[in-house]
Design a protein around this motif. Structure first.
Motif, mmCIF file in Angstrom:
data_model
loop_
_atom_site.group_PDB
_atom_site.id
_atom_site.type_symbol
_atom_site.label_atom_id
_atom_site.label_comp_id
_atom_site.label_asym_id
_atom_site.label_seq_id
_atom_site.Cartn_x
_atom_site.Cartn_y
_atom_site.Cartn_z
ATOM 1 N N PHE A 94 28.719 -22.903 -39.911
ATOM 2 C CA PHE A 94 27.869 -22.126 -39.004
ATOM 3 C C PHE A 94 27.638 -22.854 -37.684
ATOM 4 C CE2 PHE A 94 26.841 -20.839 -43.345
ATOM 5 C CZ PHE A 94 27.163 -19.497 -43.269
ATOM 6 N N HIS A 95 28.297 -23.999 -37.534
ATOM 7 C CA HIS A 95 28.293 -24.757 -36.283
ATOM 8 C C HIS A 95 26.884 -25.119 -35.808
ATOM 9 C CE1 HIS A 95 32.474 -23.732 -36.417
ATOM 10 N NE2 HIS A 95 32.167 -22.451 -36.401
ATOM 11 N N LEU A 96 26.034 -25.488 -36.758
ATOM 12 C CA LEU A 96 24.685 -25.930 -36.397
ATOM 13 C C LEU A 96 24.729 -27.400 -36.007
ATOM 14 C CD1 LEU A 96 22.582 -24.187 -39.181
ATOM 15 C CD2 LEU A 96 23.163 -23.343 -36.916
ATOM 16 N N LEU A 97 23.826 -27.796 -35.165
ATOM 17 C CA LEU A 97 23.766 -29.188 -34.734
ATOM 18 C C LEU A 97 23.213 -30.055 -35.861
ATOM 19 C CD1 LEU A 97 22.336 -28.685 -31.136
ATOM 20 C CD2 LEU A 97 24.712 -29.124 -31.788
ATOM 21 N N GLU A 98 23.875 -31.181 -36.079
ATOM 22 C CA GLU A 98 23.482 -32.074 -37.178
ATOM 23 C C GLU A 98 22.043 -32.550 -37.033
ATOM 24 O OE1 GLU A 98 25.071 -35.990 -39.579
ATOM 25 O OE2 GLU A 98 26.253 -35.183 -37.939
ATOM 26 N N ASN A 99 21.595 -32.832 -35.827
ATOM 27 C CA ASN A 99 20.236 -33.357 -35.649
ATOM 28 C C ASN A 99 19.157 -32.303 -35.910
ATOM 29 O OD1 ASN A 99 20.609 -31.828 -33.356
ATOM 30 N ND2 ASN A 99 19.935 -33.425 -31.932
ATOM 31 N N LYS A 100 19.538 -31.023 -36.027
ATOM 32 C CA LYS A 100 18.576 -29.974 -36.370
ATOM 33 C C LYS A 100 18.356 -29.867 -37.882
ATOM 34 C CE LYS A 100 18.334 -26.550 -32.797
ATOM 35 N NZ LYS A 100 18.216 -25.117 -32.594
ATOM 36 N N CYS A 101 19.284 -30.418 -38.654
ATOM 37 C CA CYS A 101 19.233 -30.287 -40.114
ATOM 38 C C CYS A 101 18.654 -31.550 -40.740
ATOM 39 C CB CYS A 101 20.632 -30.045 -40.669
ATOM 40 S SG CYS A 101 21.397 -28.530 -40.069
#
Length: 168
Positions: free
Chosen positions: A44-51
């Motif tokens: 889903f191409h989410l940013l790693e630092n958001k997870c």
């Protein structure tokens, strides 16, 4: 997460866009495992630092205490001293109980072992019908909801988890 979406080809694009759109607007996304985090980042191409990963807590001492309690006498009588396979889950479509019963039907009879489905849910009638249809009344038992599933887990020969997917 992404596995579930691939099972719904007509809605795949819509779900993917919704997940990407909604999750990218979040300040932080809590994942229950590294695998979930990786899935969200890779598919889903989410940013790693958001997870952020927050694992579910377990009180191991309490689980040990609960696991040494007895299986209810009525169920022990049905099992009849045979070895048994168990699964602990709501009786819902995504938990895949019908697949499990179909997969094990010949094995249960050939080996004279039992399948114990621990949990209740909306699929109980359908599951009971399949048990009768396959003539497995002496081999597959439903417990209904159990507040303490640990005695079944600790006494089982095998714990299985046939779910097609887990929610997120």
């Amino acid at each position: 997460t992404s596995d579930y979406i691939t099972d719904l080809p007509r809605l795949r694009f819509v779900f993917k866009m919704l997940i990407q759109g909604l999750f990218n607007h979040a300040d932080q996304i809590v994942c229950v495992s590294q695998a979930t985090k990786n899935d969200l980042i890779n598919h889903f191409h989410l940013l790693e630092n958001k997870c952020k990963i927050i694992y579910n807590p377990f009180d191991l001492e309490k689980i040990k205490e609960l696991s040494i309690r007895q299986i209810p006498k009525k169920m022990l009588e049905k099992i009849g001293g045979r070895g048994f396979i168990t699964t602990v889950a709501r009786l819902e479509i995504q938990k895949n109980h019908l697949f499990l019963i179909d997969a094990l039907k010949d094995f249960l009879k050939a080996k004279n072992i039992v399948l114990v489905l621990v949990g209740g849910g909306s699929q109980e009638t359908i599951i009971n019908s399949r048990i009768i249809e396959l003539e497995l009344e002496k081999y597959v038992f439903l417990t209904g909801y159990e507040s303490n599933p640990y005695p079944y887990i600790s006494n089982a020969s095998l714990l299985v988890h046939p779910a097609r997917f887990e929610g997120f």
